[in-house]
Write an enzyme that holds these catalytic residues in place. Structure first.
Site, PDB file in Angstrom:
ATOM      1  CB  CYS A   3      24.621  13.403  49.579  1.00 18.99           C
ATOM      2  SG  CYS A   3      25.631  12.917  50.989  1.00 18.99           S
ATOM      3  N   GLY A   4      27.074  14.165  48.204  1.00 17.45           N
ATOM      4  CA  GLY A   4      28.468  14.398  47.843  1.00 17.45           C
ATOM      5  C   GLY A   4      29.407  13.410  48.513  1.00 17.45           C
ATOM      6  CB  THR A   5      30.496  12.987  51.916  1.00 15.21           C
ATOM      7  OG1 THR A   5      29.289  13.308  52.618  1.00 15.21           O
ATOM      8  CG2 THR A   5      31.327  14.235  51.699  1.00 15.21           C
ATOM      9  N   GLY A   6      28.085  11.015  50.890  1.00 16.06           N
ATOM     10  CA  GLY A   6      27.297   9.879  51.410  1.00 16.06           C
ATOM     11  C   GLY A   6      27.007  10.032  52.892  1.00 16.06           C
ATOM     12  CG  HIS A  41      28.286  -9.097  60.478  1.00 18.22           C
ATOM     13  ND1 HIS A  41      29.569  -9.053  60.955  1.00 18.22           N
ATOM     14  CD2 HIS A  41      28.113 -10.360  59.978  1.00 18.22           C
ATOM     15  CE1 HIS A  41      30.151 -10.231  60.772  1.00 18.22           C
ATOM     16  NE2 HIS A  41      29.295 -11.037  60.166  1.00 18.22           N
ATOM     17  CG  ASN A  42      26.012  -3.615  60.322  1.00 17.00           C
ATOM     18  OD1 ASN A  42      26.790  -3.171  59.474  1.00 17.00           O
ATOM     19  ND2 ASN A  42      26.430  -4.064  61.486  1.00 17.00           N
ATOM     20  N   GLY A  47      26.150  13.023  54.908  1.00 16.80           N
ATOM     21  CA  GLY A  47      25.003  13.822  55.356  1.00 16.80           C
ATOM     22  C   GLY A  47      23.696  13.068  55.153  1.00 16.80           C
ATOM     23  CG  ASP A  65      22.930  16.092  47.749  1.00 15.25           C
ATOM     24  OD1 ASP A  65      23.628  15.396  46.976  1.00 15.25           O
ATOM     25  OD2 ASP A  65      23.420  16.715  48.706  1.00 15.25           O
ATOM     26  CG  HIS A  66      23.344  19.764  44.908  1.00 17.60           C
ATOM     27  ND1 HIS A  66      22.554  19.758  46.048  1.00 17.60           N
ATOM     28  CD2 HIS A  66      24.510  20.349  45.252  1.00 17.60           C
ATOM     29  CE1 HIS A  66      23.237  20.346  47.030  1.00 17.60           C
ATOM     30  NE2 HIS A  66      24.419  20.702  46.576  1.00 17.60           N
ATOM     31  NE  ARG A 110      28.931 -13.599  65.870  1.00 18.56           N
ATOM     32  CZ  ARG A 110      29.194 -14.211  64.725  1.00 18.56           C
ATOM     33  NH1 ARG A 110      28.442 -15.241  64.344  1.00 18.56           N
ATOM     34  NH2 ARG A 110      30.187 -13.821  63.948  1.00 18.56           N
ATOM     35  CG  HIS A 111      25.634 -10.931  63.028  1.00 21.58           C
ATOM     36  ND1 HIS A 111      26.728 -10.272  63.541  1.00 21.58           N
ATOM     37  CD2 HIS A 111      26.103 -12.071  62.460  1.00 21.58           C
ATOM     38  CE1 HIS A 111      27.824 -10.970  63.281  1.00 21.58           C
ATOM     39  NE2 HIS A 111      27.470 -12.066  62.625  1.00 21.58           N
ATOM     40  NE  ARG A 151      26.946  -9.145  68.534  1.00 22.19           N
ATOM     41  CZ  ARG A 151      27.879  -9.975  68.118  1.00 22.19           C
ATOM     42  NH1 ARG A 151      28.189 -10.028  66.838  1.00 22.19           N
ATOM     43  NH2 ARG A 151      28.508 -10.768  68.953  1.00 22.19           N
ATOM     44  NE  ARG A 165      30.066  17.329  45.326  1.00 18.15           N
ATOM     45  CZ  ARG A 165      29.354  18.206  46.023  1.00 18.15           C
ATOM     46  NH1 ARG A 165      29.551  18.366  47.325  1.00 18.15           N
ATOM     47  NH2 ARG A 165      28.422  18.931  45.415  1.00 18.15           N
TER      48      ARG A 165
HETATM   49  C1  RB5 Z   1      26.237  19.353  49.137  1.00 19.82           C
HETATM   50  O1  RB5 Z   1      27.131  20.314  48.690  1.00 19.82           O
HETATM   51  C2  RB5 Z   1      26.920  18.411  50.112  1.00 19.82           C
HETATM   52  O2  RB5 Z   1      27.099  19.043  51.327  1.00 19.82           O
HETATM   53  C3  RB5 Z   1      26.127  17.141  50.271  1.00 19.82           C
HETATM   54  O3  RB5 Z   1      25.965  16.546  49.039  1.00 19.82           O
HETATM   55  C4  RB5 Z   1      26.728  16.083  51.157  1.00 19.82           C
HETATM   56  O4  RB5 Z   1      28.053  15.813  50.814  1.00 19.82           O
HETATM   57  C5  RB5 Z   1      26.527  16.235  52.592  1.00 19.82           C
HETATM   58  O5  RB5 Z   1      26.949  15.413  53.408  1.00 19.82           O
END
Ligand code: RB5
Length: 146
Positions: A64-67, A97-98, A69, A7-8, A131-132, A135, A108
């Site tokens: 995404c910003g945090t990975g 393992h996964n 969402g 995303d942005h 074993r993995h 699971r 970010r």
């Molecule tokens: C977008 O602003 C932000 O919410 C998205 O990139 C992400 O971090 C969501 O988890």
């Protein structure tokens, strides 16, 4: 073939990852977004996950910003195991393992140098099985129950 999308919030980092994959001759398909304008990360997660589930792509990278969402959205797809990683150990062991098939990164959260290391580890590490596998089969059973 690696499916890649963002995303942005992940757009700048995705550009760095694409440059890295290109330099290393790794084949990829870019599912967008293609500029820094605001988009909804579930829409991009869906495109990348569908390309993996159809067999067009082997695995994926979502940013995404945090990975977070985009990983939550990805993990709603049956057969997708998406892992948010910001350290090398996690990137390695989520493959071992996964059998994770999507690597999620926070644009970010991690810088481009670390992100490219995580991508390399994720793409070059195989699933340990044994074993993995039992699971991972249980994860699939949970998907099938719901
Ligand atoms: C977008 O602003 C932000 O919410 C998205 O990139 C992400 O971090 C969501 O988890």
């Amino acid at each position: 073939m690696v499916a890649i999308g963002c995303d942005h919030g992940g757009y700048e980092l995705k550009k760095e990852i694409i440059a890295h994959l290109t330099k290393n001759g790794v084949e990829f398909k870019d599912f967008g977004t293609y500029d820094g304008n605001s988009v909804d990360y579930p829409d991009i997660a869906k495109l990348v996950c569908k390309s993996i589930l159809s067999g067009e792509c082997e695995n994926g990278i979502l940013v995404c910003g945090t990975g977070i969402g985009i990983s939550i959205a990805a993990n709603k797809h049956k057969g997708i195991r998406a892992a948010v990683c910001s350290d090398e150990f996690s990137a390695k062991f989520t493959r071992l393992h996964n059998d994770a098939n999507v690597l999620c990164l926070g644009g970010r959260v991690v810088g481009p140098g670390l992100a490219c290391e995580l991508v390399d580890i994720f793409l070059s590490t195989g699933f340990e099985g044994g074993r993995h596998a039992l699971r991972v089969d249980k994860i699939t059973a949970i998907e099938n129950e719901n």
